[in-house]
Write a protein that holds these residues in place. Sequence first.
Motif, mmCIF file in Angstrom:
data_model
loop_
_atom_site.group_PDB
_atom_site.id
_atom_site.type_symbol
_atom_site.label_atom_id
_atom_site.label_comp_id
_atom_site.label_asym_id
_atom_site.label_seq_id
_atom_site.Cartn_x
_atom_site.Cartn_y
_atom_site.Cartn_z
ATOM 1 N N SER A 1 -63.875 -24.957 34.779
ATOM 2 C CA SER A 1 -64.285 -23.841 33.589
ATOM 3 C C SER A 1 -65.520 -24.381 32.953
ATOM 4 C CB SER A 1 -63.286 -23.569 32.688
ATOM 5 O OG SER A 1 -63.889 -22.815 31.521
ATOM 6 N N GLU A 2 -66.511 -23.687 32.779
ATOM 7 C CA GLU A 2 -67.813 -24.011 31.990
ATOM 8 C C GLU A 2 -67.290 -24.188 30.722
ATOM 9 O OE1 GLU A 2 -72.006 -21.934 32.355
ATOM 10 O OE2 GLU A 2 -70.573 -20.579 31.347
ATOM 11 N N GLY A 3 -66.427 -23.481 30.202
ATOM 12 C CA GLY A 3 -66.013 -23.718 28.839
ATOM 13 C C GLY A 3 -65.278 -24.987 28.341
ATOM 14 N N ASP A 4 -64.878 -25.731 29.462
ATOM 15 C CA ASP A 4 -64.011 -26.822 29.245
ATOM 16 C C ASP A 4 -64.918 -27.868 28.547
ATOM 17 O OD1 ASP A 4 -62.458 -28.876 29.557
ATOM 18 O OD2 ASP A 4 -61.961 -28.530 31.586
ATOM 19 N N HIS A 5 -64.478 -28.437 27.365
ATOM 20 C CA HIS A 5 -64.962 -29.658 26.737
ATOM 21 C C HIS A 5 -64.119 -30.729 26.873
ATOM 22 C CE1 HIS A 5 -68.486 -26.950 25.663
ATOM 23 N NE2 HIS A 5 -67.641 -26.217 24.965
ATOM 24 N N VAL A 6 -62.933 -30.561 27.235
ATOM 25 C CA VAL A 6 -62.149 -31.816 27.534
ATOM 26 C C VAL A 6 -62.585 -32.560 28.544
ATOM 27 C CG1 VAL A 6 -59.605 -32.358 28.022
ATOM 28 C CG2 VAL A 6 -60.099 -30.239 26.753
ATOM 29 N N ILE A 7 -63.115 -32.272 29.456
ATOM 30 C CA ILE A 7 -63.621 -33.137 30.480
ATOM 31 C C ILE A 7 -65.210 -32.836 30.664
ATOM 32 C CG2 ILE A 7 -61.656 -33.064 31.915
ATOM 33 C CD1 ILE A 7 -62.899 -31.104 33.787
ATOM 34 N N ASP A 8 -65.740 -33.869 31.394
ATOM 35 C CA ASP A 8 -67.271 -33.636 31.589
ATOM 36 C C ASP A 8 -67.448 -32.905 33.078
ATOM 37 O OD1 ASP A 8 -69.974 -34.324 32.424
ATOM 38 O OD2 ASP A 8 -69.941 -36.032 31.631
ATOM 39 N N THR A 9 -67.325 -31.580 33.036
ATOM 40 C CA THR A 9 -67.552 -30.723 34.065
ATOM 41 C C THR A 9 -69.031 -31.039 34.902
ATOM 42 O OG1 THR A 9 -68.361 -29.040 32.768
ATOM 43 C CG2 THR A 9 -66.127 -28.866 33.148
ATOM 44 N N THR A 10 -69.811 -31.527 34.409
ATOM 45 C CA THR A 10 -71.045 -31.761 34.864
ATOM 46 C C THR A 10 -71.001 -32.919 36.139
ATOM 47 O OG1 THR A 10 -72.581 -31.010 33.165
ATOM 48 C CG2 THR A 10 -73.670 -32.423 34.869
ATOM 49 N N PHE A 11 -70.253 -33.915 35.465
ATOM 50 C CA PHE A 11 -69.987 -35.054 36.549
ATOM 51 C C PHE A 11 -69.003 -34.380 37.587
ATOM 52 C CE2 PHE A 11 -67.468 -38.726 37.804
ATOM 53 C CZ PHE A 11 -68.668 -39.751 37.968
ATOM 54 N N ALA A 12 -67.999 -33.998 37.421
ATOM 55 C CA ALA A 12 -66.995 -33.431 38.617
ATOM 56 C C ALA A 12 -67.566 -32.395 39.214
ATOM 57 C CB ALA A 12 -65.917 -32.764 37.547
ATOM 58 N N THR A 13 -68.607 -31.744 38.932
ATOM 59 C CA THR A 13 -69.138 -30.676 39.807
ATOM 60 C C THR A 13 -70.190 -31.331 40.754
ATOM 61 O OG1 THR A 13 -70.644 -30.098 38.122
ATOM 62 C CG2 THR A 13 -68.393 -28.573 38.717
ATOM 63 N N SER A 14 -70.706 -32.492 39.988
ATOM 64 C CA SER A 14 -71.830 -33.337 40.805
ATOM 65 C C SER A 14 -71.323 -33.898 41.771
ATOM 66 C CB SER A 14 -72.489 -34.254 39.794
ATOM 67 O OG SER A 14 -73.428 -35.289 40.482
ATOM 68 N N VAL A 15 -70.009 -34.611 41.576
ATOM 69 C CA VAL A 15 -69.015 -35.064 42.765
ATOM 70 C C VAL A 15 -68.999 -34.338 43.768
ATOM 71 C CG1 VAL A 15 -66.972 -36.257 43.267
ATOM 72 C CG2 VAL A 15 -68.130 -37.025 41.275
ATOM 73 N N PHE A 16 -68.530 -33.007 43.349
ATOM 74 C CA PHE A 16 -68.196 -32.071 44.489
ATOM 75 C C PHE A 16 -69.362 -31.750 45.296
ATOM 76 C CE2 PHE A 16 -68.174 -27.576 46.007
ATOM 77 C CZ PHE A 16 -67.046 -27.619 46.417
ATOM 78 N N GLU A 17 -70.650 -31.711 44.704
ATOM 79 C CA GLU A 17 -71.761 -31.412 45.465
ATOM 80 C C GLU A 17 -72.487 -32.394 46.272
ATOM 81 O OE1 GLU A 17 -74.735 -28.258 43.700
ATOM 82 O OE2 GLU A 17 -74.183 -29.499 41.803
ATOM 83 N N THR A 18 -72.191 -33.707 45.951
ATOM 84 C CA THR A 18 -72.885 -34.550 46.605
ATOM 85 C C THR A 18 -72.005 -35.625 47.234
ATOM 86 O OG1 THR A 18 -72.891 -36.133 44.423
ATOM 87 C CG2 THR A 18 -74.638 -34.672 44.733
ATOM 88 N N GLN A 19 -70.727 -35.811 46.925
ATOM 89 C CA GLN A 19 -69.748 -36.307 47.740
ATOM 90 C C GLN A 19 -68.788 -35.989 48.509
ATOM 91 O OE1 GLN A 19 -70.079 -39.250 43.730
ATOM 92 N NE2 GLN A 19 -68.934 -40.624 45.384
ATOM 93 N N PHE A 20 -68.415 -34.901 48.219
ATOM 94 C CA PHE A 20 -67.442 -34.130 48.957
ATOM 95 C C PHE A 20 -68.118 -33.380 49.880
ATOM 96 C CE2 PHE A 20 -64.385 -33.911 45.058
ATOM 97 C CZ PHE A 20 -64.138 -35.423 45.098
ATOM 98 N N THR A 21 -68.076 -33.440 51.136
ATOM 99 C CA THR A 21 -68.984 -33.153 52.260
ATOM 100 C C THR A 21 -68.708 -32.100 53.044
ATOM 101 O OG1 THR A 21 -68.859 -35.156 53.525
ATOM 102 C CG2 THR A 21 -70.398 -35.225 51.945
ATOM 103 N N ASN A 22 -67.137 -31.749 53.181
ATOM 104 C CA ASN A 22 -66.602 -30.874 54.327
ATOM 105 C C ASN A 22 -67.525 -29.412 54.107
ATOM 106 O OD1 ASN A 22 -64.424 -28.788 55.325
ATOM 107 N ND2 ASN A 22 -63.944 -31.001 56.004
ATOM 108 N N VAL A 23 -67.598 -28.936 55.199
ATOM 109 C CA VAL A 23 -68.409 -27.729 55.305
ATOM 110 C C VAL A 23 -67.418 -26.556 54.704
ATOM 111 C CG1 VAL A 23 -69.736 -28.239 57.277
ATOM 112 C CG2 VAL A 23 -67.824 -27.186 57.700
ATOM 113 N N LYS A 24 -66.156 -26.951 54.603
ATOM 114 C CA LYS A 24 -65.283 -25.660 53.952
ATOM 115 C C LYS A 24 -64.811 -25.975 52.848
ATOM 116 C CE LYS A 24 -64.746 -23.177 57.926
ATOM 117 N NZ LYS A 24 -65.301 -21.849 57.983
#
Length: 387
Positions: A255-278
């Motif tokens: 969630s964009e509104g989630d300030h409990v976690i660093d969503t920028t870091f989590a989504t960056s991992v998703f984009e750059t390190q999780f590579t499966n096409v699905k």
Amino acid sequence: MISSLFSRFAFIGSLAILAACSQSTIDANYVPSDSLPNYSQSSFQQYMDETKQWLAEHRIFKSNDLEKELAVNLPFEIKPNKPNGKGVLLVHGLGDSPFSFTDVAQHLADQGYLVRSILLPGHGSKVADLMLPSLEDWQNVVHHHTQLLKEQTEEVWLGGYSTGANLVTSEALKDSDIEGLLLFSPAFKPGSSTVKFAKIASYFVTWADQDPETNPIRYNSLPMHGAAVYYDTAKIVQQDLEGKKYTKPVFMIASEGDHVIDTTFATSVFETQFTNVKNHLVWQGENTFPANNATTFSMNRPDLKIVDGSHMGLLFSPNNPEYGEKGTVRICSNGQTEEQELACEEGDNVWFSSYGIREEGKIFARLTYNPYFKQSMQILDSVMTSK
């Protein structure tokens, strides 16, 4: 409340305030048990049975319905009516309970998966028991029950919420047999950098946050030790991810509104390190997530009195009897004044948001359900059925 605790770690910058909190009146909720329950049984049924017995003896109950309260804190298993031979192990977050995954688990079982949700040591009994577990306890319970599930199914997926997402990601990075990951508000990096001082602070003060323990499903308070062990999971998963690509399928929801976690870091991992096409990211927010494998859902929903998404508002269906749109549990500890919290508890004209939102003329409670739960589960299914 516990889901706002990472946001409250500005407290750590003032030991005097923390010390004052730790000196509040002691009751049984704030006195730890002598030990933690065993989690290394040779069968999941034995694990459930023995955990139930231990919790019945050690839990400080919050309601008169002891059986129901016990049930929502126990590890559970859902066997599918039409098994597909596959299994999913689900791991809750800091201060939570296996009930976190009740709706997700039922959905997965309806698709044919054998689903199990475990209890992290220190949870389900009384909040002071979060003074007892080590990082190894949490890692070992995930590993042990992953192995048990592998013995009974053809393939295993791991799912985790918040701290649980850290634990299952680390497990999957070490075990190439895991088929993929289901990550809900992954707490790879905390929203507040001050959490890293929790271990040092734990030598001086006991509590990061101490509130009345009234919620039968989750803890409201947090010992400093529990925060420190959470931070250990974040450090470990960051180390495990460093310089690596994960090629198995990943479903992530944040969630964009989630300030409990660093969503920028989590989504960056998703984009750059999780590579499966699905792979697919479900993003709740007003700024469309700029990736082809992402679906954005607006959380500006005045029709539902929702102003934005929250850390915990991803897991539950609108029909959930406790946390749903008409659920029995309303979380009013949301960064407001005491007067506003009282108005939230007693009033009907309440809006829903992440922790800390304030708008003139509005009283807020925590958003505890996902208005797009059905759509999110359809996307999850597409990730899990891909090859």
